[in-house]
Design an enzyme around this catalytic site. Structure first.
Site, PDB file in Angstrom:
ATOM      1  N   ASP A   1       0.829  -1.199   0.000  1.00 17.93           N
ATOM      2  CA  ASP A   1       0.000   0.000   0.000  1.00 17.93           C
ATOM      3  C   ASP A   1       0.866   1.253   0.000  1.00 17.93           C
ATOM      4  OD1 ASP A   1      -2.304  -1.532  -0.004  1.00 17.93           O
ATOM      5  OD2 ASP A   1      -2.405  -1.602   2.183  1.00 17.93           O
TER       6      ASP A   1
ATOM      7  N   LYS B   1       0.109  -8.133  -2.260  1.00 18.40           N
ATOM      8  CA  LYS B   1      -1.161  -7.550  -2.684  1.00 18.40           C
ATOM      9  C   LYS B   1      -0.919  -6.172  -3.272  1.00 18.40           C
ATOM     10  CE  LYS B   1      -4.280  -5.600   0.152  1.00 18.40           C
ATOM     11  NZ  LYS B   1      -4.807  -4.344  -0.463  1.00 18.40           N
TER      12      LYS B   1
ATOM     13  N   ASP C   1      -6.021  -6.481  -5.835  1.00 19.33           N
ATOM     14  CA  ASP C   1      -7.182  -6.138  -5.006  1.00 19.33           C
ATOM     15  C   ASP C   1      -7.933  -4.975  -5.645  1.00 19.33           C
ATOM     16  OD1 ASP C   1      -8.961  -6.089  -2.910  1.00 19.33           O
ATOM     17  OD2 ASP C   1      -7.627  -4.996  -1.557  1.00 19.33           O
TER      18      ASP C   1
ATOM     19  N   LYS D   1     -11.483  -5.031  -6.149  1.00 18.50           N
ATOM     20  CA  LYS D   1     -12.854  -4.934  -5.632  1.00 18.50           C
ATOM     21  C   LYS D   1     -13.812  -4.473  -6.733  1.00 18.50           C
ATOM     22  CE  LYS D   1     -11.433  -3.980  -0.870  1.00 18.50           C
ATOM     23  NZ  LYS D   1      -9.987  -3.735  -1.068  1.00 18.50           N
TER      24      LYS D   1
ATOM     25  N   ASP E   1     -19.722  -3.612 -10.953  1.00 17.85           N
ATOM     26  CA  ASP E   1     -20.365  -2.946 -12.086  1.00 17.85           C
ATOM     27  C   ASP E   1     -21.422  -3.895 -12.625  1.00 17.85           C
ATOM     28  OD1 ASP E   1     -20.833  -1.220 -14.383  1.00 17.85           O
ATOM     29  OD2 ASP E   1     -18.807  -0.449 -14.063  1.00 17.85           O
ATOM     30  N   ILE E   2     -22.007  -3.540 -13.760  1.00 19.59           N
ATOM     31  CA  ILE E   2     -22.934  -4.462 -14.385  1.00 19.59           C
ATOM     32  C   ILE E   2     -22.161  -5.702 -14.846  1.00 19.59           C
ATOM     33  CG2 ILE E   2     -24.461  -2.596 -15.109  1.00 19.59           C
ATOM     34  CD1 ILE E   2     -23.383  -3.001 -17.957  1.00 19.59           C
ATOM     35  N   GLY E   3     -22.871  -6.799 -15.009  1.00 19.00           N
ATOM     36  CA  GLY E   3     -22.217  -8.059 -15.300  1.00 19.00           C
ATOM     37  C   GLY E   3     -21.311  -8.029 -16.510  1.00 19.00           C
ATOM     38  N   ALA E   4     -21.778  -7.436 -17.609  1.00 19.27           N
ATOM     39  CA  ALA E   4     -20.985  -7.441 -18.839  1.00 19.27           C
ATOM     40  C   ALA E   4     -19.662  -6.712 -18.649  1.00 19.27           C
ATOM     41  CB  ALA E   4     -21.782  -6.808 -19.976  1.00 19.27           C
ATOM     42  N   THR E   5     -19.688  -5.617 -17.900  1.00 13.47           N
ATOM     43  CA  THR E   5     -18.470  -4.849 -17.675  1.00 13.47           C
ATOM     44  C   THR E   5     -17.492  -5.611 -16.786  1.00 13.47           C
ATOM     45  OG1 THR E   5     -19.669  -2.768 -17.936  1.00 13.47           O
ATOM     46  CG2 THR E   5     -17.562  -2.664 -16.792  1.00 13.47           C
TER      47      THR E   5
ATOM     48  N   THR F   1     -13.404  -4.834   6.192  1.00 10.18           N
ATOM     49  CA  THR F   1     -12.987  -4.916   7.591  1.00 10.18           C
ATOM     50  C   THR F   1     -12.890  -3.557   8.270  1.00 10.18           C
ATOM     51  OG1 THR F   1     -10.679  -4.976   6.874  1.00 10.18           O
ATOM     52  CG2 THR F   1     -11.747  -7.087   7.289  1.00 10.18           C
TER      53      THR F   1
ATOM     54  N   GLN G   1      -8.723  -0.091  10.582  1.00 12.35           N
ATOM     55  CA  GLN G   1      -9.393  -1.380  10.700  1.00 12.35           C
ATOM     56  C   GLN G   1     -10.193  -1.449  12.000  1.00 12.35           C
ATOM     57  OE1 GLN G   1      -9.473  -3.326   8.264  1.00 12.35           O
ATOM     58  NE2 GLN G   1      -7.702  -2.805   7.016  1.00 12.35           N
TER      59      GLN G   1
ATOM     60  N   ARG H   1       0.420  -2.084   6.822  1.00 12.43           N
ATOM     61  CA  ARG H   1       1.162  -1.065   7.566  1.00 12.43           C
ATOM     62  C   ARG H   1       2.123  -1.593   8.623  1.00 12.43           C
ATOM     63  NH1 ARG H   1      -4.030   2.715   7.766  1.00 12.43           N
ATOM     64  NH2 ARG H   1      -4.862   0.645   7.342  1.00 12.43           N
TER      65      ARG H   1
END
Length: 235
Positions: free
Chosen positions: A11, A33, A61, A63, A66-70, A116, A188, A209
């Site tokens: 991060d 990650k 990561d 996340k 969106d709509i399914g096609a995208t 989280t 967190q 961190r």
């Protein structure tokens, strides 16, 4: 060989900083990650360099939501990068689209249950239906598994509950919100120690961190690894 139960979150602002951090950690860690914060700073290029030149595993990561096609199109494109894990939100239509988009690749689709960093007050502010967070996480995890997710992202406090679900057999549980004893919580809210997360059924823990902010990141990563139960001693 490194213990890939630990995933270190890079991060940091850009790919150059991420590569410097990975070089400082060296062979202590084999799984990293890369998140949205680095996407415009060369995150995908760093993912490729860490995989191709350093032999690391990569958890992207994103996340996605969106709509399914995208979502399907985005996942199909990302599958070409030979990533190990990719996150999408745990809504069934998103998970189904991601599972379709990954095709025959080995990339694992991990569904986010509830972040989280959120508690019940945050869910109320977002108009999420009433109920205990644990119950909502269990419901979202079940629906994500049924929609084709290879695993879920959940807080370590919910790992044991998810592992006990019939639908979780053979699935991955990855837990952010992991903090070594005495470490600051940061943003967190639903946390546990590395050892507790693994003992409760997590396959991988994500730590950011407490490692990358440490004066010696390699030593900090090694300390986290030292806290983990011996591989094979927990289910």
């Amino acid at each position: 060989m490194s213990d890939d139960r630990l995933i270190v979150a890079l991060d940091v602002p850009d790919a150059h900083s991420g590569l410097m951090l990975a070089n400082r950690i060296g062979d202590a860690v084999g799984f990293y990650k890369i998140g949205l914060g680095m996407l415009t700073g060369g995150g995908l290029a760093l993912a490729q360099e860490l995989k191709d030149q350093h032999g690391k595993r990569i958890f992207l990561d994103m996340k996605l939501f969106d709509i399914g096609a995208t979502v399907e199109a985005a996942v199909r494109g990302l599958a070409r990068f030979d990533l190990d894990f990719l996150t999408v939100h745990g809504d069934p239509h998103v998970v189904r689209a991601a599972a379709e988009g990954k095709g025959g690749s080995d990339m694992k689709i991990l569904a986010v249950t509830i972040l989280t960093s959120l508690d019940r007050a945050d869910l109320d502010a977002s108009l999420i239906k009433p109920g205990d967070i644990r119950d909502l996480v269990a419901e979202r995890a079940t629906r994500a598994f049924e929609a084709g997710a290879d695993g879920v992202i959940a807080s370590p406090q919910e790992a044991a509950m998810i592992r006990a679900l019939p639908q979780a057999a053979g699935k991955l549980i990855v837990t952010p919100g992991v903090r070594p004893a005495g470490a600051a919580l940061g943003d967190q809210k639903r946390v546990a120690t590395p050892a507790q997360a693994i003992m409760d059924g997590a396959d991988h823990i994500v730590v950011g961190r407490p490692i990358w902010k440490a004066p010696d990141p390699k030593a900090a990563a090694s300390q986290v690894l030292a806290e983990l139960p011996r591989a094979g001693t927990v289910g």
